[in-house]
Design a protein around this motif. Structure first.
Motif, short mmCIF file in Angstrom:
data_model
loop_
_atom_site.label_atom_id
_atom_site.label_comp_id
_atom_site.label_asym_id
_atom_site.label_seq_id
_atom_site.Cartn_x
_atom_site.Cartn_y
_atom_site.Cartn_z
N PRO A 86 24.10 55.08 -64.24
CA PRO A 86 24.88 54.19 -63.38
C PRO A 86 25.34 52.93 -64.11
O PRO A 86 24.66 52.43 -65.01
N GLY A 87 26.49 52.43 -63.70
CA GLY A 87 26.99 51.15 -64.18
C GLY A 87 27.58 51.15 -65.57
O GLY A 87 27.83 50.09 -66.14
N ARG A 88 27.85 52.33 -66.12
CA ARG A 88 28.33 52.39 -67.51
C ARG A 88 29.65 53.13 -67.65
O ARG A 88 30.09 53.42 -68.75
N ILE A 89 30.30 53.42 -66.52
CA ILE A 89 31.58 54.11 -66.54
C ILE A 89 32.58 53.34 -65.68
O ILE A 89 32.29 52.98 -64.55
N VAL A 90 33.77 53.12 -66.25
CA VAL A 90 34.88 52.53 -65.51
C VAL A 90 36.04 53.52 -65.59
O VAL A 90 36.45 53.92 -66.69
N SER A 91 36.57 53.91 -64.44
CA SER A 91 37.73 54.79 -64.39
C SER A 91 38.90 54.01 -63.82
O SER A 91 38.83 53.48 -62.71
N VAL A 92 39.98 53.93 -64.58
CA VAL A 92 41.12 53.08 -64.23
C VAL A 92 42.33 53.95 -63.90
O VAL A 92 42.67 54.86 -64.66
N GLY A 93 42.97 53.65 -62.77
CA GLY A 93 44.17 54.37 -62.36
C GLY A 93 43.95 55.34 -61.22
O GLY A 93 44.86 56.09 -60.85
N THR A 94 42.76 55.32 -60.61
CA THR A 94 42.40 56.28 -59.57
C THR A 94 43.35 56.19 -58.38
O THR A 94 43.66 55.11 -57.88
N ARG A 95 43.82 57.36 -57.92
CA ARG A 95 44.63 57.41 -56.70
C ARG A 95 44.55 58.77 -56.02
O ARG A 95 45.33 59.04 -55.09
N SER A 96 43.62 59.61 -56.44
CA SER A 96 43.42 60.91 -55.80
C SER A 96 41.92 61.21 -55.77
O SER A 96 41.30 61.40 -56.82
N VAL A 97 41.36 61.22 -54.55
CA VAL A 97 39.92 61.38 -54.36
C VAL A 97 39.68 62.27 -53.16
O VAL A 97 40.29 62.07 -52.10
N SER A 98 38.81 63.26 -53.30
CA SER A 98 38.46 64.08 -52.13
C SER A 98 37.43 63.34 -51.27
O SER A 98 36.72 62.44 -51.74
N ARG A 99 37.37 63.71 -50.01
CA ARG A 99 36.38 63.09 -49.12
C ARG A 99 34.96 63.36 -49.61
O ARG A 99 34.10 62.49 -49.55
N GLU A 100 34.75 64.58 -50.11
CA GLU A 100 33.43 64.95 -50.64
C GLU A 100 33.00 63.98 -51.75
O GLU A 100 31.84 63.53 -51.78
N GLU A 101 33.92 63.66 -52.66
CA GLU A 101 33.60 62.76 -53.76
C GLU A 101 33.33 61.34 -53.23
O GLU A 101 32.35 60.69 -53.62
N PHE A 102 34.22 60.87 -52.37
CA PHE A 102 34.14 59.49 -51.87
C PHE A 102 32.85 59.25 -51.09
O PHE A 102 32.28 58.15 -51.13
N GLU A 103 32.37 60.25 -50.39
CA GLU A 103 31.17 60.09 -49.56
C GLU A 103 29.88 60.44 -50.28
O GLU A 103 28.80 60.34 -49.70
N SER A 104 29.96 60.82 -51.55
CA SER A 104 28.73 61.16 -52.28
C SER A 104 27.91 59.90 -52.54
O SER A 104 28.44 58.80 -52.69
N GLU A 105 26.61 60.07 -52.61
CA GLU A 105 25.71 58.94 -52.83
C GLU A 105 25.95 58.28 -54.19
O GLU A 105 25.71 57.09 -54.37
N GLU A 106 26.42 59.06 -55.15
CA GLU A 106 26.60 58.56 -56.52
C GLU A 106 27.92 57.82 -56.72
O GLU A 106 28.14 57.26 -57.80
N TRP A 107 28.80 57.82 -55.72
CA TRP A 107 30.12 57.21 -55.88
C TRP A 107 30.03 55.76 -56.38
O TRP A 107 30.77 55.33 -57.24
N LYS A 108 29.07 55.04 -55.86
CA LYS A 108 28.91 53.62 -56.21
C LYS A 108 28.45 53.42 -57.65
O LYS A 108 28.52 52.29 -58.18
N ASP A 109 27.99 54.47 -58.31
CA ASP A 109 27.46 54.34 -59.66
C ASP A 109 28.54 54.29 -60.73
O ASP A 109 28.27 54.03 -61.90
N VAL A 110 29.79 54.57 -60.33
CA VAL A 110 30.95 54.48 -61.22
C VAL A 110 31.90 53.45 -60.64
O VAL A 110 32.10 53.39 -59.43
N ARG A 111 32.49 52.63 -61.49
CA ARG A 111 33.49 51.67 -61.03
C ARG A 111 34.87 52.32 -61.10
O ARG A 111 35.41 52.54 -62.18
N PHE A 112 35.39 52.69 -59.95
CA PHE A 112 36.73 53.26 -59.87
C PHE A 112 37.71 52.14 -59.53
O PHE A 112 37.61 51.50 -58.48
#
Length: 303
Positions: free
Chosen positions: A170-196
């Protein structure tokens, strides 16, 4: 063992994994090189427009249109000492390809060189990243790629950020430019561990403010991955999964420049040449020059 039989580097092992094709500015031999280009022609898990297996050579061909002297930085790119190992031999097995990428990048990094990977689809990043588990990671991507599994595979290109999180934590990945996310991904517990950071957020805040936020995370070494669909299709139409309302080419240029000095490995993925008008491949080629030019400029300024 080196090609002369002495235990100097991994040139002979790499020659057994790759065919020979060359980036025009790659005029160094392996022993002298500071940068090593590795093509990975693989697209077997692509979920929309296949053809990224043709991208490594499309990028090389587009590169012929560029001047070797990068006058913005006062760097003659061939002087940076680049070796092109050619393309990894093709396979339809994603796990086999990822393992081969891991091996090749391990050789290159063990020899003190910076690997530059030409995909191929985004799944190849996982193999390279296995060699840099102590790094931070910057991803340019339209998609979160945060599914745990997709189309029956945990190594699908739609899962690369989730696999990266497992490698780095956690806290070591930054993804820049995000604009397509499934509900499954967005609601996962790990979503907060990446900075989108969404493309809308970049446009509202400005890329320099975003760069400031990433710098505040304190990364000392970075793995930098560019999925070309992170850029708006107006600039990069020839990609496997295009998504409107994206980053500009200049946004990505500034992002590369800000972190080139601490980037230990660099990849460009997801170009699909059969859908391209030529702009996507030449932009990818220019990003390679930007990375090397800015990295060399920063190195020359060190006391």
């Amino acid at each position: 063992m080196g090609s002369n039989g002495q235990k100097e580097d991994h040139a002979s092992e790499l020659a057994g994994l790759f065919s020979l094709r060359k980036l025009p500015d790659a005029q160094s031999d392996y022993a002298s090189a500071r940068y090593v280009v590795l093509g990975v022609p693989f697209d077997n898990t692509s979920s929309y427009r296949r053809g990224s297996r043709f991208a490594p050579d499309a990028i090389r061909n587009a590169y012929w249109n560029l001047e070797s002297f990068e006058f913005h930085y006062g760097v003659n790119i061939p002087d940076a000492m680049i070796y092109d190992a050619g393309n990894l031999f093709e396979s339809e097995d994603v796990e086999e390809v990822i393992d081969s990428v891991e091996t090749a990048v391990r050789y290159v990094s063990a020899d003190g060189k910076v690997p530059i990977l030409l995909g191929g689809e985004h799944s190849i990043t996982v193999g390279a990243l296995r060699n840099f588990r102590d790094c931070g990671m910057i991803i340019v991507d339209a998609h979160s790629d945060f599914r745990d599994s997709y189309m029956g595979s945990r190594f699908n290109h739609a899962c690369v950020t989730r696999r990266a999180l497992e490698l780095l934590g956690p806290g070591r990945i930054v993804s820049v430019g995000t604009r397509s996310v499934s509900r499954e991904e967005f609601e996962s517990e790990e979503w907060k561990d990446v900075r989108f950071i969404t493309a809308d957020e970049v446009r509202e805040r400005g890329i320099r403010d975003v760069i400031g936020e990433i710098r505040s995370m304190g990364f000392r070494r970075v793995y930098f991955s560019i999925d070309m669909d992170g850029i708006d299709p107006a600039y990069a139409p020839g990609v496997g999964t295009p998504e409107p309302f994206g980053l500009t080419d200049r946004d990505v240029r500034e992002l590369i420049g800000a972190f080139a000095g601490i980037t230990v490995a660099f990849d460009i993925v997801e170009i699909t040449p059969v859908y391209d008008n030529g702009n996507t491949s030449v932009l990818a080629a220019k990003f390679i020059q930007e990375f090397i030019g800015q990295r060399e400029r920063k190195a020359s300024k060190k006391p």
